[in-house]
Design a protein around this motif. Structure first.
Motif, short mmCIF file in Angstrom:
data_model
loop_
_atom_site.label_atom_id
_atom_site.label_comp_id
_atom_site.label_asym_id
_atom_site.label_seq_id
_atom_site.Cartn_x
_atom_site.Cartn_y
_atom_site.Cartn_z
N PHE A 1 0.81 -0.94 0.19
CA PHE A 1 0.13 -0.41 -0.20
C PHE A 1 0.86 1.00 0.20
N VAL B 1 8.74 -0.86 3.86
CA VAL B 1 8.92 -2.54 3.01
C VAL B 1 8.50 -2.00 1.37
N CYS B 2 7.44 -1.38 1.23
CA CYS B 2 6.89 -1.36 -0.35
C CYS B 2 8.07 -0.99 -1.37
N CYS C 1 2.16 2.98 3.19
CA CYS C 1 4.01 1.90 3.65
C CYS C 1 4.97 2.52 3.97
N HIS D 1 0.82 -6.54 6.66
CA HIS D 1 0.88 -7.51 4.87
C HIS D 1 2.20 -8.51 4.98
NI NI Z 1 4.35 -2.60 3.10
#
Ligand code: NI
Length: 206
Positions: free
Chosen positions: A76, A82-83, A79, A167
């Motif tokens: 998303f 990480v994303c 985020c 997630h």
């Molecule tokens: Ni993420």
């Protein structure tokens, strides 16, 4: 007594009615542990058909990408770390593949469709690669595709009515027919992706 029974009946009816109304919870059907177990030991098929909306507002289905490998990532736009890091690695891997990279379609599917509208995705995906496609949809459509790809996600409330989304962050590699080949764990380097993807590109397109 009769009143108590009647009341219980009403409450059961309300529970049923809300279940039938199909209020999709903003989370995957299964827990993170179950999903990791499925992926680690290849216990169930991964992937499947989807119909979603891209960042230009056009309807896209999995069939649009037949003939190309798909790199599918769920996350998303809000985020924090990480994303963006994984999307950056995906973008870099595509650049490193050079012209062969055109045979790979990178796809970002949001697990936060409420905030990640098509317009919002249009601002976000080009930050990582010009060919990255961002997909969103109804809560129900997102839950269906996330469950098919064995993605865990769950909304976590923050202060002041805000929320974040927990997630799993695996990067799925699908073949030219849309079949699952395997996943890259979060934090995989662009070089490692190239090493795995390049031999797949040498296989003739059917
Ligand atoms: Ni993420």
């Amino acid at each position: 007594m009769i009143r108590a029974i009647a009341y219980a009946g009403v409450s059961l009816w309300l529970t049923l009615a809300s279940a039938l109304a199909g209020d999709t919870p903003a989370q995957s059907a299964r827990s993170a542990a179950e999903i990791m177990d499925i992926l680690m030991w290849n216990r169930e098929p991964v992937g499947g058909p989807f119909t979603l909306t891209d960042q230009a507002g056009h309807e896209r289905t999995d069939r649009d990408f037949r003939g190309k490998l798909m790199l599918v990532y769920f996350g998303f736009t809000y985020c924090p770390d990480v994303c963006p890091a994984d999307l950056q690695a995906i973008g870099l891997a595509l650049d490193k593949l050079g012209r062969d990279g055109n045979q790979v379609q990178p796809i970002f599917i949001t697990v936060d469709p409420e905030r990640d509208t098509a317009t919002h995705l249009a601002d976000y995906v080009p930050l990582f690669h010009p060919r990255l496609i961002g997909l969103t949809g109804s809560a129900e459509a997102i839950r269906k595709v996330a469950d098919a790809y064995k993605v865990y996600y769950a909304r976590v409330p923050l202060d002041a009515g805000d929320y974040t989304v927990d997630h799993t962050a695996y990067i799925y590699l699908m073949d030219r027919d849309g079949n699952y080949l395997g996943f890259f764990p979060p934090g995989t380097s662009a070089d490692r992706m190239v090493e795995i993807i390049r031999p797949r590109l040498a296989e003739p397109a059917r």
